[in-house]
Design a protein around this motif. Structure first.
Motif, PDB file in Angstrom:
ATOM      1  N   VAL A   1       0.374  -1.260  -0.140  1.00 60.42           N
ATOM      2  CA  VAL A   1       0.198  -0.191  -0.364  1.00 60.42           C
ATOM      3  C   VAL A   1       1.040   1.043   0.159  1.00 60.42           C
ATOM      4  O   VAL A   1       0.855   1.682  -0.413  1.00 60.42           O
ATOM      5  CB  VAL A   1      -1.070  -0.087   1.286  1.00 60.42           C
ATOM      6  CG1 VAL A   1      -1.355   1.162   1.274  1.00 60.42           C
ATOM      7  CG2 VAL A   1      -1.960  -1.477   0.852  1.00 60.42           C
TER       8      VAL A   1
ATOM      9  N   THR B   1       1.531   4.253  -2.399  1.00 61.54           N
ATOM     10  CA  THR B   1       0.798   5.486  -2.396  1.00 61.54           C
ATOM     11  C   THR B   1       2.473   6.878  -3.347  1.00 61.54           C
ATOM     12  O   THR B   1       2.092   8.064  -3.321  1.00 61.54           O
ATOM     13  CB  THR B   1       1.333   6.254  -0.930  1.00 61.54           C
ATOM     14  OG1 THR B   1       0.081   4.799  -0.121  1.00 61.54           O
ATOM     15  CG2 THR B   1       1.239   7.566  -0.507  1.00 61.54           C
TER      16      THR B   1
ATOM     17  N   HIS C   1      -2.832   9.497   6.128  1.00 58.88           N
ATOM     18  CA  HIS C   1      -2.877   8.893   4.387  1.00 58.88           C
ATOM     19  C   HIS C   1      -2.829   7.063   4.791  1.00 58.88           C
ATOM     20  O   HIS C   1      -4.479   6.325   4.349  1.00 58.88           O
ATOM     21  CB  HIS C   1      -1.854   9.607   3.761  1.00 58.88           C
ATOM     22  CG  HIS C   1      -3.153   8.796   2.888  1.00 58.88           C
ATOM     23  ND1 HIS C   1      -3.246   8.889   1.762  1.00 58.88           N
ATOM     24  CD2 HIS C   1      -2.341   7.756   1.980  1.00 58.88           C
ATOM     25  CE1 HIS C   1      -3.731   8.453  -0.099  1.00 58.88           C
ATOM     26  NE2 HIS C   1      -2.513   7.509   0.772  1.00 58.88           N
TER      27      HIS C   1
ATOM     28  N   GLN D   1      -5.814   3.950   4.399  1.00 59.17           N
ATOM     29  CA  GLN D   1      -5.569   3.186   2.801  1.00 59.17           C
ATOM     30  C   GLN D   1      -5.654   1.652   3.645  1.00 59.17           C
ATOM     31  O   GLN D   1      -5.597   1.029   3.155  1.00 59.17           O
ATOM     32  CB  GLN D   1      -4.311   3.763   2.760  1.00 59.17           C
ATOM     33  CG  GLN D   1      -4.263   4.610   1.943  1.00 59.17           C
ATOM     34  CD  GLN D   1      -5.183   4.742   0.549  1.00 59.17           C
ATOM     35  OE1 GLN D   1      -5.994   4.159  -0.237  1.00 59.17           O
ATOM     36  NE2 GLN D   1      -6.205   6.303   1.132  1.00 59.17           N
TER      37      GLN D   1
END
Length: 149
Positions: free
Chosen positions: A60, A64, A127, A131
């Motif tokens: 993940v 990003t 963030h 996620q």
């Protein structure tokens, strides 16, 4: 000789870690890790343990990043130190150092990722927390909501 990925500067050899970032793949990260790998990071409030969980977090986070370049590397025994620069979240520029520790089978057992600077790290942590709710809890990341005592 394998082709060098686009995420390493001259003098930084390709390895499972840099290739996994280039692939941005949970499977690629998982192949590099020992089953009991531990991830410690500026973006986390506590260590994350286990191949599947750590591979998911890394996949993940690698997605990003808009760009990532490993700029320098040093190795001492089973430890590798990688400096890097990254662009994330629409222009957020960061630098950092990653420390990898490997076992006798050359699998990564410990990952310590140190982002610079604080404001950027807090934004990226927040963030990441949004996620990764399928794997980790909101308490694992920076949360700007007021805390009660």
């Amino acid at each position: 000789m394998s082709q060098q990925a686009g995420n390493t500067a001259a003098g930084v050899p390709q390895a499972d870690w840099t290739k996994a970032f280039d692939a941005q793949s949970q499977a690629a990260f998982g192949q590099a890790f020992a089953p009991d790998v531990v991830l410690e990071a500026t973006l986390l409030t506590r260590p994350i343990e286990g191949r599947e969980r750590v591979a998911r977090v890394m996949a993940v986070m690698s997605n990003t990043y808009e760009s990532l370049e490993f700029t320098h590397q040093a190795t001492s025994g089973r430890r590798t130190y990688l400096e890097w620069t990254v662009l994330a979240l629409g222009g957020l520029q960061m630098k950092g150092v990653t420390v990898l520790v490997r076992d006798e089978q050359d699998r990564i057992t410990t990952v310590a990722i140190h982002h610079r600077f604080l404001n950027e790290s807090l934004l990226l942590s927040e963030h990441a927390g949004q996620q990764l709710l399928d794997v980790l809890g909101p308490e694992d990341f920076y949360n700007p909501a007021p805390r009660t005592r």
